[in-house]
Design a protein around this motif. Sequence first.
Motif, PDB file in Angstrom:
ATOM      1  N   ASN A   1       4.583   8.600   8.589  1.00  0.00           N
ATOM      2  CA  ASN A   1       3.279   7.853   8.688  1.00  0.00           C
ATOM      3  C   ASN A   1       2.918   6.916   7.702  1.00  0.00           C
ATOM      4  O   ASN A   1       1.626   6.609   7.436  1.00  0.00           O
ATOM      5  CB  ASN A   1       2.209   8.580   9.449  1.00  0.00           C
ATOM      6  CG  ASN A   1       1.663   9.850   8.577  1.00  0.00           C
ATOM      7  OD1 ASN A   1       2.028   9.973   7.249  1.00  0.00           O
ATOM      8  ND2 ASN A   1       0.969  10.668   9.007  1.00  0.00           N
ATOM      9  N   MET A   2       3.434   7.256   6.529  1.00  0.00           N
ATOM     10  CA  MET A   2       3.285   6.601   5.199  1.00  0.00           C
ATOM     11  C   MET A   2       2.322   7.193   4.494  1.00  0.00           C
ATOM     12  O   MET A   2       2.410   7.368   3.170  1.00  0.00           O
ATOM     13  CB  MET A   2       2.909   5.098   5.178  1.00  0.00           C
ATOM     14  CG  MET A   2       3.987   4.247   5.958  1.00  0.00           C
ATOM     15  SD  MET A   2       3.211   2.583   6.446  1.00  0.00           S
ATOM     16  CE  MET A   2       4.262   2.007   7.685  1.00  0.00           C
ATOM     17  N   GLY A   3       1.236   7.844   5.146  1.00  0.00           N
ATOM     18  CA  GLY A   3       0.230   8.684   4.350  1.00  0.00           C
ATOM     19  C   GLY A   3      -0.762   7.911   3.292  1.00  0.00           C
ATOM     20  O   GLY A   3      -0.956   8.603   2.390  1.00  0.00           O
ATOM     21  N   VAL A   4      -0.600   6.777   3.427  1.00  0.00           N
ATOM     22  CA  VAL A   4      -1.588   5.878   2.604  1.00  0.00           C
ATOM     23  C   VAL A   4      -3.028   6.053   2.627  1.00  0.00           C
ATOM     24  O   VAL A   4      -3.444   6.251   3.865  1.00  0.00           O
ATOM     25  CB  VAL A   4      -1.280   4.408   2.347  1.00  0.00           C
ATOM     26  CG1 VAL A   4       0.226   4.289   2.050  1.00  0.00           C
ATOM     27  CG2 VAL A   4      -1.604   3.622   3.491  1.00  0.00           C
ATOM     28  N   PHE A   5      -3.824   6.102   1.801  1.00  0.00           N
ATOM     29  CA  PHE A   5      -5.549   6.018   1.994  1.00  0.00           C
ATOM     30  C   PHE A   5      -5.992   4.657   2.318  1.00  0.00           C
ATOM     31  O   PHE A   5      -6.174   4.002   1.343  1.00  0.00           O
ATOM     32  CB  PHE A   5      -6.074   6.574   0.790  1.00  0.00           C
ATOM     33  CG  PHE A   5      -5.627   8.264   0.444  1.00  0.00           C
ATOM     34  CD1 PHE A   5      -6.092   9.170   1.093  1.00  0.00           C
ATOM     35  CD2 PHE A   5      -4.547   8.224  -0.334  1.00  0.00           C
ATOM     36  CE1 PHE A   5      -5.709  10.523   0.962  1.00  0.00           C
ATOM     37  CE2 PHE A   5      -4.158   9.792  -0.668  1.00  0.00           C
ATOM     38  CZ  PHE A   5      -4.824  10.774   0.263  1.00  0.00           C
ATOM     39  N   GLY A   6      -6.221   4.338   3.665  1.00  0.00           N
ATOM     40  CA  GLY A   6      -6.761   3.193   3.928  1.00  0.00           C
ATOM     41  C   GLY A   6      -8.026   2.591   3.238  1.00  0.00           C
ATOM     42  O   GLY A   6      -8.006   1.582   3.028  1.00  0.00           O
TER      43      GLY A   6
ATOM     44  N   LEU B   1      -3.567  -3.928   4.779  1.00  0.00           N
ATOM     45  CA  LEU B   1      -2.222  -4.545   4.335  1.00  0.00           C
ATOM     46  C   LEU B   1      -1.387  -4.376   5.634  1.00  0.00           C
ATOM     47  O   LEU B   1      -1.595  -3.742   6.631  1.00  0.00           O
ATOM     48  CB  LEU B   1      -1.404  -3.486   3.412  1.00  0.00           C
ATOM     49  CG  LEU B   1      -2.194  -3.411   2.046  1.00  0.00           C
ATOM     50  CD1 LEU B   1      -1.460  -2.282   1.072  1.00  0.00           C
ATOM     51  CD2 LEU B   1      -2.301  -4.665   1.379  1.00  0.00           C
ATOM     52  N   SER B   2      -0.067  -5.354   5.750  1.00  0.00           N
ATOM     53  CA  SER B   2       0.626  -5.182   6.808  1.00  0.00           C
ATOM     54  C   SER B   2       1.476  -4.053   6.786  1.00  0.00           C
ATOM     55  O   SER B   2       1.514  -3.013   5.778  1.00  0.00           O
ATOM     56  CB  SER B   2       1.596  -6.322   6.747  1.00  0.00           C
ATOM     57  OG  SER B   2       2.589  -6.229   5.697  1.00  0.00           O
ATOM     58  N   GLY B   3       2.172  -3.662   7.820  1.00  0.00           N
ATOM     59  CA  GLY B   3       2.845  -2.434   8.034  1.00  0.00           C
ATOM     60  C   GLY B   3       4.074  -2.383   6.858  1.00  0.00           C
ATOM     61  O   GLY B   3       4.016  -1.313   6.173  1.00  0.00           O
ATOM     62  N   GLY B   4       4.738  -3.670   6.671  1.00  0.00           N
ATOM     63  CA  GLY B   4       5.545  -3.537   5.482  1.00  0.00           C
ATOM     64  C   GLY B   4       5.041  -3.256   4.324  1.00  0.00           C
ATOM     65  O   GLY B   4       5.530  -2.687   3.256  1.00  0.00           O
ATOM     66  N   GLN B   5       3.749  -3.735   3.996  1.00  0.00           N
ATOM     67  CA  GLN B   5       3.048  -3.631   2.782  1.00  0.00           C
ATOM     68  C   GLN B   5       2.804  -2.068   2.536  1.00  0.00           C
ATOM     69  O   GLN B   5       2.652  -1.676   1.175  1.00  0.00           O
ATOM     70  CB  GLN B   5       1.986  -4.617   2.360  1.00  0.00           C
ATOM     71  CG  GLN B   5       2.561  -6.036   2.444  1.00  0.00           C
ATOM     72  CD  GLN B   5       1.232  -6.945   2.595  1.00  0.00           C
ATOM     73  OE1 GLN B   5       0.173  -6.830   3.242  1.00  0.00           O
ATOM     74  NE2 GLN B   5       1.648  -8.365   2.592  1.00  0.00           N
TER      75      GLN B   5
ATOM     76  N   ALA C   1       9.427  -5.620  10.340  1.00  0.00           N
ATOM     77  CA  ALA C   1      10.359  -6.955  10.403  1.00  0.00           C
ATOM     78  C   ALA C   1      11.532  -7.119   9.779  1.00  0.00           C
ATOM     79  O   ALA C   1      11.641  -6.532   8.526  1.00  0.00           O
ATOM     80  CB  ALA C   1       9.485  -8.219  10.042  1.00  0.00           C
ATOM     81  N   PRO C   2      12.971  -7.948  10.150  1.00  0.00           N
ATOM     82  CA  PRO C   2      13.894  -7.678   9.521  1.00  0.00           C
ATOM     83  C   PRO C   2      13.841  -8.194   8.221  1.00  0.00           C
ATOM     84  O   PRO C   2      14.657  -7.469   7.207  1.00  0.00           O
ATOM     85  CB  PRO C   2      14.853  -8.642  10.480  1.00  0.00           C
ATOM     86  CG  PRO C   2      14.039  -8.623  11.750  1.00  0.00           C
ATOM     87  CD  PRO C   2      12.873  -8.521  11.540  1.00  0.00           C
ATOM     88  N   SER C   3      12.999  -9.204   7.654  1.00  0.00           N
ATOM     89  CA  SER C   3      12.940  -9.521   6.299  1.00  0.00           C
ATOM     90  C   SER C   3      12.527  -8.270   5.469  1.00  0.00           C
ATOM     91  O   SER C   3      12.946  -8.357   4.354  1.00  0.00           O
ATOM     92  CB  SER C   3      11.904 -10.838   6.176  1.00  0.00           C
ATOM     93  OG  SER C   3      10.979 -10.671   6.673  1.00  0.00           O
ATOM     94  N   ILE C   4      11.341  -7.716   5.997  1.00  0.00           N
ATOM     95  CA  ILE C   4      10.936  -6.724   5.258  1.00  0.00           C
ATOM     96  C   ILE C   4      11.990  -5.604   5.118  1.00  0.00           C
ATOM     97  O   ILE C   4      12.027  -4.917   4.164  1.00  0.00           O
ATOM     98  CB  ILE C   4       9.579  -6.175   6.016  1.00  0.00           C
ATOM     99  CG1 ILE C   4       8.602  -7.232   5.860  1.00  0.00           C
ATOM    100  CG2 ILE C   4       9.128  -4.835   5.085  1.00  0.00           C
ATOM    101  CD1 ILE C   4       8.254  -7.736   4.361  1.00  0.00           C
TER     102      ILE C   4
END
Length: 234
Positions: free
Chosen positions: A86-91, A134-138, A165-168
């Motif tokens: 879940n990445m665990g970043v602080f939104g 941020l986007s999911g990739g970011q 996304a594939p590019s990410i």
Amino acid sequence: MTLLTLNAMQTNIEQYAVLHDVTLTVPEGGVFVLLGRNGAGKTTTLRSIMGLWRPSPGSVTFRGEDISALHTAEVARKGIAYVPENMGVFGGLTIEENLILATKTGKFDTARLNRIYDLFPALKTFWGKQAWSLSGGQKQMLAVARAIIEPRDLILIDEPTKGLAPSIIDAMADAFREISETTTILLVEQNFHFAKSLGRDMAVIDDGRIAHTGSMADFAADKALQDQLLSLSA
């Protein structure tokens, strides 16, 4: 050289036995991939290494030291970082603030920060943005950046390509290759194309047990074995 050893590790969550006698050796350097179907025990393995769940019986040995009884913060101080699914970043915090929290002193090492900028240019571009925007990739880039903002010997990364996304995904693969030149990565991944492009060594876990270990090159070349162990067409 062996970096991490799991020896007859069993992890119970409430009344359920999730891992059964998991024995695994992770060598130092490169990317070690842990494969398996949903619910096979991959995430539980990472969380048990990190001390979030306590294996009993069994042991986790890191650089020859038994770390099974250590709290998560103590495991982290040994040089192990964890990037959860879940990445665990602080939104509510900015990229800068998220990274500051991952440092030991509250200050950045300039060289390491510049390395992160090189790996993930978007983080420099959106440096002052709150993480929720941020986007999911970011967000995934930020989660990995937090893991390497301090020197680490081992990074546990759980399903980093999920929903990207594939590019990410391609950019993430390039970053992992560079990171693995100096830091060992234990990677849990469902995307077999991504996994085989990175992995040097691998293991398959099934129903809480290690079903197979070997080189990724050999496993990638054996479609019958892939179908048998993963029930997928790789």
